[in-house]
Design a protein around this motif. Structure first.
Motif, short mmCIF file in Angstrom:
data_model
loop_
_atom_site.label_atom_id
_atom_site.label_comp_id
_atom_site.label_asym_id
_atom_site.label_seq_id
_atom_site.Cartn_x
_atom_site.Cartn_y
_atom_site.Cartn_z
N GLY A 1 0.83 -1.20 0.00
CA GLY A 1 0.00 0.00 0.00
C GLY A 1 0.87 1.25 0.00
N ALA A 2 0.69 2.09 1.02
CA ALA A 2 1.42 3.36 1.07
C ALA A 2 2.79 3.24 1.72
CB ALA A 2 0.59 4.41 1.82
N GLY A 3 3.03 2.15 2.48
CA GLY A 3 4.32 2.00 3.15
C GLY A 3 4.62 3.14 4.11
N MET A 4 3.66 3.48 4.94
CA MET A 4 3.80 4.60 5.87
C MET A 4 5.03 4.46 6.75
SD MET A 4 1.14 5.55 8.93
CE MET A 4 1.83 4.24 9.96
N LYS A 5 5.68 5.59 7.02
CA LYS A 5 6.84 5.60 7.91
C LYS A 5 6.66 6.67 8.99
CE LYS A 5 9.63 8.78 5.12
NZ LYS A 5 8.51 9.21 4.25
N GLN A 6 7.55 6.64 9.98
CA GLN A 6 7.51 7.62 11.05
C GLN A 6 7.63 9.03 10.49
OE1 GLN A 6 10.73 6.28 13.60
NE2 GLN A 6 9.28 5.39 15.03
N GLY A 7 6.82 9.92 11.04
CA GLY A 7 6.87 11.33 10.65
C GLY A 7 6.01 11.69 9.46
N ASP A 8 5.43 10.71 8.77
CA ASP A 8 4.57 11.02 7.62
C ASP A 8 3.32 11.77 8.07
OD1 ASP A 8 6.13 9.92 5.64
OD2 ASP A 8 5.02 8.04 5.49
N ASN A 9 2.93 12.74 7.26
CA ASN A 9 1.62 13.37 7.41
C ASN A 9 0.62 12.56 6.59
OD1 ASN A 9 2.32 15.73 9.01
ND2 ASN A 9 3.39 16.48 7.19
N VAL A 10 -0.42 12.07 7.26
CA VAL A 10 -1.38 11.18 6.62
C VAL A 10 -2.78 11.79 6.71
CG1 VAL A 10 -2.35 8.85 6.54
CG2 VAL A 10 0.01 9.19 7.29
N LEU A 11 -3.35 12.14 5.55
CA LEU A 11 -4.73 12.64 5.52
C LEU A 11 -5.68 11.45 5.51
CD1 LEU A 11 -6.54 15.21 5.18
CD2 LEU A 11 -6.54 14.68 2.73
N ILE A 12 -6.58 11.39 6.49
CA ILE A 12 -7.48 10.26 6.64
C ILE A 12 -8.92 10.75 6.53
CG2 ILE A 12 -8.25 8.37 8.13
CD1 ILE A 12 -5.46 8.46 9.43
N GLU B 1 -1.92 24.61 7.77
CA GLU B 1 -2.06 25.26 9.07
C GLU B 1 -1.91 24.26 10.21
OE1 GLU B 1 -5.18 28.80 7.64
OE2 GLU B 1 -5.86 27.13 8.90
N LEU B 2 -2.34 23.03 9.95
CA LEU B 2 -2.31 21.99 11.00
C LEU B 2 -0.99 21.22 11.03
CD1 LEU B 2 -5.91 20.57 10.44
CD2 LEU B 2 -5.14 21.92 12.40
N THR B 3 -0.19 21.33 9.97
CA THR B 3 1.05 20.55 9.88
C THR B 3 2.31 21.39 9.96
OG1 THR B 3 1.04 20.68 7.47
CG2 THR B 3 -0.08 18.78 8.46
N GLY B 4 2.15 22.66 10.24
CA GLY B 4 3.33 23.54 10.27
C GLY B 4 3.85 23.85 8.89
N GLY B 5 2.93 23.92 7.91
CA GLY B 5 3.30 24.32 6.56
C GLY B 5 3.60 23.18 5.61
N GLU B 6 3.42 21.95 6.06
CA GLU B 6 3.74 20.80 5.21
C GLU B 6 2.49 20.25 4.51
OE1 GLU B 6 7.51 19.06 7.79
OE2 GLU B 6 5.56 18.09 7.97
N ASP B 7 2.70 19.72 3.30
CA ASP B 7 1.63 18.98 2.63
C ASP B 7 1.65 17.53 3.10
OD1 ASP B 7 0.74 21.13 1.05
OD2 ASP B 7 2.35 20.79 -0.41
N VAL B 8 0.61 16.79 2.74
CA VAL B 8 0.51 15.42 3.24
C VAL B 8 1.31 14.46 2.37
CG1 VAL B 8 -1.69 15.72 4.43
CG2 VAL B 8 -1.70 15.05 2.02
N CYS C 1 -11.86 11.22 17.47
CA CYS C 1 -10.48 11.25 17.00
C CYS C 1 -9.54 11.76 18.09
CB CYS C 1 -10.37 12.10 15.74
SG CYS C 1 -11.24 11.40 14.32
N ARG C 2 -9.98 12.74 18.83
CA ARG C 2 -9.16 13.25 19.93
C ARG C 2 -8.95 12.17 20.99
NH1 ARG C 2 -12.89 17.71 19.31
NH2 ARG C 2 -11.92 19.30 17.97
N LYS C 3 -9.99 11.40 21.25
CA LYS C 3 -9.86 10.31 22.23
C LYS C 3 -8.86 9.26 21.76
CE LYS C 3 -14.50 10.55 24.30
NZ LYS C 3 -15.78 9.83 24.50
N MET C 4 -8.75 9.07 20.46
CA MET C 4 -7.77 8.13 19.93
C MET C 4 -6.35 8.69 20.01
SD MET C 4 -9.49 6.14 16.67
CE MET C 4 -10.21 7.56 15.83
N GLY C 5 -6.23 10.01 20.21
CA GLY C 5 -4.92 10.63 20.33
C GLY C 5 -4.56 11.56 19.19
N ALA C 6 -5.45 11.76 18.23
CA ALA C 6 -5.17 12.65 17.10
C ALA C 6 -5.34 14.11 17.54
CB ALA C 6 -6.11 12.34 15.94
N GLU C 7 -4.53 14.98 16.95
CA GLU C 7 -4.60 16.40 17.28
C GLU C 7 -5.03 17.25 16.09
OE1 GLU C 7 -0.77 17.42 18.79
OE2 GLU C 7 -0.96 16.18 20.60
N ALA C 8 -4.64 16.86 14.89
CA ALA C 8 -4.98 17.64 13.68
C ALA C 8 -6.29 17.13 13.11
CB ALA C 8 -3.86 17.51 12.66
#
Length: 445
Positions: free
Chosen positions: A219-230, A304-311, A265-272
């Motif tokens: 699939g996407a092969g997600m790694k640490q630090g990735d911004n992931v739009l869900i 705005e939610l990622t500090g200027g980064e795209d996903v 989502c906040r209860k799961m630990g997400a902030e953005a």
């Protein structure tokens, strides 16, 4: 059925006791009927009502073949493929059963005037067919929904590539929304011991799907630090993607449709978190034209939610409604990984943003054997948790499917089959106590 249930609920039952049980001639199952496939003709998708098409019928127990198992189903759950089956979209599943029935003498069993649906289960093995050595009567199991024949070499590196790959309970008969189910024995996995029957039945299809789509190198092969739009981050599929992102050190940007879902989502630990309804995103001007200005507004909000980064990754499953925006907001060289298309299969996007920015679209469908086992192992270890919000009886499956169809649910909705009430089947109380808040996260809404 009473003898089977008594044996399951007894702490003294042995494998020999289960092997000695008589298998009934028939069982109760949730079905759609072949002579009703045109019942919703002319209606809009939204107006098609699963409560009218799903029935609880008494059906014969199927013949047990080589490499197969009969499982007493304690609990199951509703997935979006159950909704598709119930409203006969995008096509009737009886076409799947007819094609499968032509494969061999044994598969003819599946081509029936009724379809027992359901692609999840938690239960107990009753019988195994010739050639089954790893599983025995009395084993407590969950089942993943990958059905393959593996007679072609095409599927030997990745079982999802088998030419005869099917989804059990959707493209095959004798599914899990029933008191008894017929599965291939290689679909079976150990039931997580700290979960109840209905909790254990909930992750199955969506957990494995999210694992392949987001984590696996297929699939996407997600790694640490990735911004992931869900997209739909509190829903049946997105709630597991959110957990995988958080557990893997990524940063989920959770798109939801209400403040209540944002709280989950906040209860799961997400902030953005983006509440797309509150912020008024409308990616389509009308039925035929998208609005690129809304893509840009959406992309600005993400930065705005990622500090200027795209996903880096977009976890895509709504399909037509969101796909143009998904392609646009992905960073240069990023990945849009897609499945399901619950809002429509005909995706439209501006190819300039894909081609000139070297982005990738990856198709992902369920999970192979190894991925399903890895996903289940994480649940069994308490690293990923069920997102069960509500439980229905077998007779209420039509209402459960209706609620999923109309997006009236959170996370996953469960269905009790043989289990007489919720909360049964827990074998490891200590592990459960460690994770009880996370297990109940979606129940406390």
């Amino acid at each position: 059925m009473k003898e089977i249930l008594d044996a399951i609920q007894s702490q003294d039952s042995t494998a020999a006791d289960f092997a000695a049980l008589s298998i009934p001639e028939s069982y109760r199952a949730v079905t759609v009927r072949k002579d009703e496939t045109e019942m919703f003709a002319g209606l809009e998708t939204r107006d098609k009502d699963p409560r009218k098409s799903l029935h609880v019928d008494e059906v014969p127990v199927p013949e047990l073949g080589p490499g197969e198992a009969l499982v007493a189903v304690m609990a199951s759950s509703v997935n979006y493929n159950s909704v598709w089956t119930s409203i006969f979209e995008p096509m009737s599943t009886f076409g799947f059963l007819e094609r499968y029935g032509r494969l061999s003498e044994l598969t003819k069993r599946h081509d029936l005037p009724y379809h027992v649906i359901g692609s999840d289960l938690a239960g107990v093995v009753l019988r195994t067919g010739p050639g089954v050595n790893a599983w025995h009567p009395g084993d407590e199991v969950v089942a993943h929904c990958l059905s393959v024949e593996l007679e072609s070499s095409d599927g030997h590196n990745d079982t999802m590539l088998d030419p005869e790959q099917r989804i059990w309970g959707f493209e095959t008969n004798f599914g899990g929304l029933a008191e008894i189910a017929l599965v291939k024995s290689n679909q079976l996995m150990p039931k997580p011991q700290h979960l109840s029957w209905e909790e254990a039945a909930a992750p199955g299809l969506v957990n494995s799907t999210a694992y392949r789509q987001l984590v696996s190198r297929n699939g996407a092969g997600m790694k640490q630090g990735d911004n992931v739009l869900i997209w739909g981050a509190s829903g049946g599929l997105g709630s597991y993607a959110t957990q995988f992102a958080l557990a893997g050190g990524a940063n989920p940007i959770c798109v939801v449709s209400s403040e209540q879902k944002a709280d989950i989502c906040r209860k799961m630990g997400a902030e953005a978190i983006i509440d797309r309804n509150a912020e008024g995103y409308k990616f389509w001007k009308d039925e035929h034209n998208q609005d690129p200005r809304e893509w840009k507004r959406f992309g600005k909000r993400i930065r705005e939610l990622t500090g200027g980064e795209d996903v880096d990754i977009v976890f895509e499953h709504p399909g037509r409604e969101t796909f143009g925006a998904s392609v646009y907001v992905t960073r240069k060289g990023g990945t849009i990984v897609t499945c399901a298309s619950t809002s429509g299969y005909n995706h439209e996007y501006d190819n300039r943003y894909l081609w000139m920015s070297l982005k990738k679209i990856v198709g992902s469908h369920f999970a192979n054997y190894r991925e399903a086992w890895e996903a289940n192992r994480l649940v069994a270890k308490g690293k990923i948790h069920p997102t069960l919000s509500k439980v229905y009886s077998l007779e209420e499956t039509g209402q459960a499917a209706y609620d999923v169809h109309r997006n009236l649910h959170q996370g996953k909705v469960g269905v009790l089959a043989l289990a007489p009430r919720e909360g049964l089947g827990v074998r490891n109380e200590e592990l459960r106590e460690q994770h009880i808040d996370a297990i109940n996260r979606f129940r406390d809404i």
